[in-house]
Motif scaffolding. Structure first.
Motif, short mmCIF file in Angstrom:
data_model
loop_
_atom_site.label_atom_id
_atom_site.label_comp_id
_atom_site.label_asym_id
_atom_site.label_seq_id
_atom_site.Cartn_x
_atom_site.Cartn_y
_atom_site.Cartn_z
N HIS A 239 19.15 -22.18 28.76
CA HIS A 239 18.64 -21.65 27.51
C HIS A 239 17.21 -21.21 27.80
O HIS A 239 16.30 -22.03 27.96
CB HIS A 239 18.69 -22.70 26.41
N MET A 241 13.85 -20.08 27.07
CA MET A 241 12.92 -20.13 25.97
C MET A 241 11.73 -19.18 26.22
O MET A 241 11.23 -19.10 27.34
CB MET A 241 12.41 -21.55 25.76
N SER A 267 16.20 -17.03 23.92
CA SER A 267 15.42 -17.18 22.71
C SER A 267 14.13 -16.42 22.96
O SER A 267 13.29 -16.83 23.77
CB SER A 267 15.13 -18.67 22.45
N ALA A 293 18.37 -15.63 19.51
CA ALA A 293 17.40 -16.57 18.94
C ALA A 293 15.98 -16.06 19.18
O ALA A 293 15.73 -15.24 20.07
CB ALA A 293 17.56 -17.95 19.57
N LYS A 295 11.92 -17.54 19.54
CA LYS A 295 11.11 -18.74 19.80
C LYS A 295 9.71 -18.56 19.21
O LYS A 295 9.01 -17.61 19.52
CB LYS A 295 11.02 -18.97 21.31
N GLN A 343 19.23 -17.12 15.19
CA GLN A 343 18.83 -18.51 15.32
C GLN A 343 17.31 -18.61 15.53
O GLN A 343 16.70 -17.72 16.11
CB GLN A 343 19.56 -19.15 16.50
N SER A 500 24.24 -23.29 21.42
CA SER A 500 24.36 -21.85 21.69
C SER A 500 25.65 -21.28 21.08
O SER A 500 26.09 -20.20 21.47
CB SER A 500 24.33 -21.58 23.20
#
Length: 551
Positions: A239, A241, A267, A293, A295, A343, A500
């Motif tokens: 994932h 970020m 993200s 997504a 962040k 997200q 996810s």
């Protein structure tokens, strides 16, 4: 144990190949992650998906399947790093790496060696952390000037929330005693009022323009390096970020060209928020790279005293940390994401940072009813780190609900300084994996690499042992917050899949699911805790493709 010096040995294993094979895997313990059938003897893979899991005696004919002998290694569902910085992992391999420096002097010797070997251009590096150093202090511009006279040098602290700049860098950026820090940042100054060189959180942006802008070829090579490292560690996915919005097309191109051996769930940085919300989630190469997504940052980091606390720092009572964004700024952005089906993942480390984000999430969710959201109630918003949470706020994670995306290795590194920063009472809500998961909160395990080394075995060990790599735990480091092995396995397999939106495809070894598998030389479910970080990955499989195999 896995350290930077051992990485070359790991990378000596079989390189990534895009050639898919149908497989039959046996020869070691197999842990499925399925509660009703937790172990198996054989796994068969056809067309990238799991076609059989179970006893050897009941296995279908394996004619035409390529045999994979585990040679005693233990097989698990594919491990996913639920919070990492893929670009930073790659750049760590290509720039000055101060990870493991034992003192100011040691770090500066490494800088001097690098400066001699690279006589032109700015020097960029990261990975230093002062908490174990005999000098017991941050690096300064004076340190950098002595090691690399006249050079523009920018060295990020391991947590990425502070950078030390040389005098040449400060001058080039126009920073002097009269310079005021931007909101959410701090310029450390000495008794004489002059900058020491250390820039915290938002103040880092004052020197960001001095770093050389990498060309596309260099950026691509950094991602290739990141993929090689992650595959060798046994990660099947990451994932990503704070994925730079500008890099998303490049990652998608790499995936479509077969250059992305692992799954990447992006993200993105806030500069891409409006475009992502307008265009909706992105999915390329059959889900190899997914972007859905955004962040955001609520506060800073504990080590650099940027994490936002309700009460002052115990070891610096003049500060309660640094909030990076306000309610009036962020809540409308959250509401837009809800309406766009995107997200949200928000960095929050301090107790004030975490409580603020929970309140903001609740406000946005109330403002945008489920009928106006593409995902309805299934938004799966996350708090990244959730490091210091008041026990009275645990219920917010359960009720909203909020996914707690946490990195176990932070606790075994921070145990050497967090008690001094927080005082004993606030440790009750620190690194509370067990308390949160026991309440039914989804706790996603990650590494935050390159802030930490990034090895899954270190993360698993930290989650179950809650001790540093020497076995030290310290006085009353809340040992009850360690989790059992079954929970730790979920933290790195099923729960990242859920976070996810892919729990129907990933996270367990079950028939019909994608064949993402990780084998380690050590049996995580039975080995003594101290043996876990001494092991290594022996096999990494993604979609039935062997992307790494130890020789």
């Amino acid at each position: 144990m896995i350290r930077a010096t051992a990485l070359a040995l790991l990378l000596a294993g079989t390189a990534f190949s895009a050639q898919a094979q149908d497989l039959v895997i046996r020869g070691g313990p197999i842990y499925t992650g399925v509660q009703t059938a937790p172990t198996a003897e054989v796994v068969q893979v056809r067309n990238g998906r799991i076609s059989y899991v179970g006893a050897a005696a009941n296995a279908p004919d394996a004619a035409g399947l390529t045999p994979v002998d585990l040679n005693g290694a233990a097989l698990f569902p594919g491990f996913t790093d639920g919070h990492a910085h893929l670009d930073g992992i790659g750049w760590r391999e290509l720039t000055l790496n101060l990870e493991g420096s034992t003192s100011v002097a040691d770090a500066m010797n490494k800088l001097a060696d690098w400066a001699r070997a690279h006589p032109e251009g700015p020097i960029i590096g990261r990975g230093w952390i002062e908490t174990h150093w005999p000098e017991g202090r941050f690096l300064t511009a004076a340190d950098l000037d002595a090691a690399a006279p006249g050079r523009v040098v920018l060295l990020s602290r391991a947590d990425g929330h502070a950078v030390v700049a040389s005098s040449a860098a400060l001058t080039a950026a126009g920073i002097d005693g009269a310079t005021r820090a931007p909101a959410g940042g701090e310029i450390l100054k000495g008794p004489d009022g002059r900058p020491t060189g250390l820039l915290v959180d938002a103040a880092e942006q004052l020197v960001a323009g001095l770093a050389p802008q990498a060309d596309p070829a260099a950026t691509r090579e950094a991602y290739r390096a990141g993929f090689r490292v992650e595959a060798a560690y046994g990660w099947t996915g990451v994932h990503f970020m704070s994925a730079p919005w500008r890099d998303i097309p490049l990652l998608e191109q790499m995936a479509e060209a077969g250059e992305a051996p692992l799954r990447v769930y992006n993200s993105v940085t806030p500069d891409g928020a409006a475009e992502l919300i307008a265009g909706g989630p992105r999915n390329v190469a059959d889900g190899r790279v997914i972007t859905r997504a955004i962040k955001y940052y609520a506060d800073g980091a504990l080590g650099s005293r940027g994490a936002a606390l309700f009460a002052p720092y115990a070891d610096r009572p003049d500060t309660t940390g640094l909030m990076q964004i306000s309610e009036t700024e962020i809540v409308p952005l959250y509401e837009s994401a809800l309406r766009g089906g995107i997200q949200i993942a928000t960095h929050a480390i301090g107790d004030r940072g975490n409580a603020s984000v929970a309140e903001w999430y609740a406000e946005a969710l109330e403002a945008v009813p489920a009928s106006e959201r593409p995902n309805g109630v299934n938004v799966r918003w996350r708090i990244e780190h959730a490091q210091i949470v008041r026990p009275q706020d645990y219920h917010r994670f359960r009720e909203l609900p909020i996914i707690a995306s946490m990195q176990p290795s932070h606790a075994i590194g921070d145990l050497h300084f967090a008690p001094a920063r927080l005082g004993d009472a606030r440790l009750d809500g620190a690194y509370a994996w067990h308390s949160l998961s026991d309440l039914g909160v989804i706790v996603v395990g990650g590494s935050d690499a390159p802030v930490e080394r990034g090895a899954p075995l270190i993360e698993f060990y930290a989650a179950v042992a809650r001790r540093d790599l020497s076995g030290f735990q310290g006085p009353d480091w809340r040992p009850n917050e360690a989790v059992d092995r079954a929970t730790a396995l979920k933290m790195f397999t099923l729960w990242p899949a859920y976070a996810s939106f892919r729990e129907d495809e990933l996270g367990t070894i079950e028939v019909g699911k994608r064949a993402d598998l990780t084998a380690f030389s050590v049996d995580l479910m039975t080995a003594p805790f101290a043996d876990i970080p001494l092991g290594h990955a022996t096999l990494t499989v993604v979609d039935g493709v062997v992307v790494y195999r130890a020789d």
